[in-house]
Design an enzyme around this catalytic site. Structure first.
Site, PDB file in Angstrom:
ATOM      1  N   CYS A 251       0.835  -1.203   0.000  1.00  0.00           N
ATOM      2  CA  CYS A 251       0.000   0.000   0.000  1.00  0.00           C
ATOM      3  C   CYS A 251       0.874   1.259   0.000  1.00  0.00           C
ATOM      4  O   CYS A 251       1.988   1.255   0.509  1.00  0.00           O
ATOM      5  CB  CYS A 251      -0.903   0.001   1.234  1.00  0.00           C
ATOM      6  SG  CYS A 251      -2.079   1.389   1.244  1.00  0.00           S
TER       7      CYS A 251
ATOM      8  N   ASP B 227       0.368   3.755   1.740  1.00  0.00           N
ATOM      9  CA  ASP B 227       0.307   4.324   3.088  1.00  0.00           C
ATOM     10  C   ASP B 227       1.724   4.684   3.586  1.00  0.00           C
ATOM     11  O   ASP B 227       2.633   3.857   3.538  1.00  0.00           O
ATOM     12  CB  ASP B 227      -0.335   3.301   4.034  1.00  0.00           C
ATOM     13  CG  ASP B 227      -0.706   3.911   5.367  1.00  0.00           C
ATOM     14  OD1 ASP B 227      -1.902   3.912   5.693  1.00  0.00           O
ATOM     15  OD2 ASP B 227       0.204   4.378   6.087  1.00  0.00           O
TER      16      ASP B 227
ATOM     17  N   ARG C  75       2.952   4.926   6.362  1.00  0.00           N
ATOM     18  CA  ARG C  75       3.461   4.203   7.543  1.00  0.00           C
ATOM     19  C   ARG C  75       3.996   2.821   7.207  1.00  0.00           C
ATOM     20  O   ARG C  75       4.607   2.158   8.041  1.00  0.00           O
ATOM     21  CB  ARG C  75       2.336   4.063   8.583  1.00  0.00           C
ATOM     22  CG  ARG C  75       1.804   5.383   9.071  1.00  0.00           C
ATOM     23  CD  ARG C  75       0.477   5.206   9.770  1.00  0.00           C
ATOM     24  NE  ARG C  75      -0.556   4.723   8.853  1.00  0.00           N
ATOM     25  CZ  ARG C  75      -1.811   4.488   9.213  1.00  0.00           C
ATOM     26  NH1 ARG C  75      -2.176   4.663  10.470  1.00  0.00           N
ATOM     27  NH2 ARG C  75      -2.687   4.064   8.335  1.00  0.00           N
TER      28      ARG C  75
ATOM     29  N   HIS D 237      -2.119  -4.063   5.015  1.00  0.00           N
ATOM     30  CA  HIS D 237      -1.877  -3.623   6.400  1.00  0.00           C
ATOM     31  C   HIS D 237      -3.193  -3.315   7.096  1.00  0.00           C
ATOM     32  O   HIS D 237      -4.131  -2.811   6.481  1.00  0.00           O
ATOM     33  CB  HIS D 237      -0.948  -2.400   6.428  1.00  0.00           C
ATOM     34  CG  HIS D 237      -1.553  -1.152   5.862  1.00  0.00           C
ATOM     35  ND1 HIS D 237      -2.050  -0.137   6.644  1.00  0.00           N
ATOM     36  CD2 HIS D 237      -1.778  -0.754   4.582  1.00  0.00           C
ATOM     37  CE1 HIS D 237      -2.534   0.825   5.869  1.00  0.00           C
ATOM     38  NE2 HIS D 237      -2.386   0.477   4.615  1.00  0.00           N
TER      39      HIS D 237
ATOM     40  N   CYS E  75      -5.921   0.029   6.955  1.00  0.00           N
ATOM     41  CA  CYS E  75      -5.792   0.539   5.578  1.00  0.00           C
ATOM     42  C   CYS E  75      -7.003   1.425   5.228  1.00  0.00           C
ATOM     43  O   CYS E  75      -8.146   0.970   5.244  1.00  0.00           O
ATOM     44  CB  CYS E  75      -5.689  -0.622   4.595  1.00  0.00           C
ATOM     45  SG  CYS E  75      -5.408  -0.083   2.893  1.00  0.00           S
TER      46      CYS E  75
HETATM   47 CO    CO Z   1      -3.451   1.159   2.985  1.00  0.00          CO
END
Ligand code: CO
Length: 208
Positions: free
Chosen positions: A41, A43, A45, A97, A100
């Site tokens: 992803c 993302d 993090r 994750h 998400c």
């Molecule tokens: Co995500």
């Protein structure tokens, strides 16, 4: 954030790498031969190399919202084609994750414009696994399970491609489904049993 700071960070990073290995950038410049393709992803993090403890050059990375591998997405299809056909990776990881935002958005009723067709792929995952997901009463647990099932379905999408089928029979290329737990930092192997999942659908998707 002061963007100029990034260039300062970069200078420090170069010095640190050279201190560890004076030939570091000569090696990087010589080419890449990663053994793993990681699809995760976007993302902020969930960093690929960092959570796996790998260095530049060790993993070919593709990231998008909710670690998707839509069948008609030229971007992810090109990445898979190049990684498997040219770089000859032997492992493909789909890493989702918990927490998400893309998966959460697909569980809600809201018009998100251009994101609608992208997230619809996750709604399709929900439809395929509706019975199991609807039986989970705790919303948090349902959310986590959809993250996992989305990883599983994207792994299946990877296996549908000709390059992967060919590499699987020629050199035993393997596909893995993982989830990164942002609350603990743990990387969880979903231990997806592909033989079990594919036994009924291999005939449909087999192309090479
Ligand atoms: Co995500």
């Amino acid at each position: 954030m002061d963007i100029k700071q990034i260039f300062e960070n970069n200078k420090k990073w170069i010095a640190k790498q050279l201190q560890g290995d004076p030939a570091y950038f000569d090696k990087l410049g010589a080419g890449q031969s990663p053994e793993i393709l990681y699809i995760g992803c976007s993302d902020s993090r969930v960093t690929a190399e960092e959570v796996m403890g790998l260095q530049p050059g060790e993993v070919f990375v593709h990231r998008n919202i909710a670690n998707m591998v839509p069948n008609t997405d030229l971007n992810s299809m090109s990445v898979i084609n190049y990684a498997v056909g040219s770089l000859k990776v032997n492992h493909i990881v789909i890493c989702g994750h918990y927490g998400c935002g893309g998966v959460l958005a697909a569980m809600q009723q809201s018009d998100l414009g251009i994101l609608n067709p992208w997230l619809r792929n996750i709604r399709d995952v929900y439809r395929i696994h509706r019975e199991e997901l609807d039986s989970i009463t705790d919303e948090g647990e349902k959310y986590k399970r959809l993250v996992e099932l989305n990883v599983q379905e994207q792994c299946i999408n990877v296996i549908k491609t000709a390059e992967v089928q060919k590499a699987n029979s020629e050199r035993n290329l393997k596909v893995y489904g993982w989830v990164f737990d942002i609350h603990s930092g743990e990387l969880i192997d979903l231990k997806i049993d592909f033989e079990e999942i594919l036994k009924d659908i291999t005939k449909i998707y087999k192309i090479v």
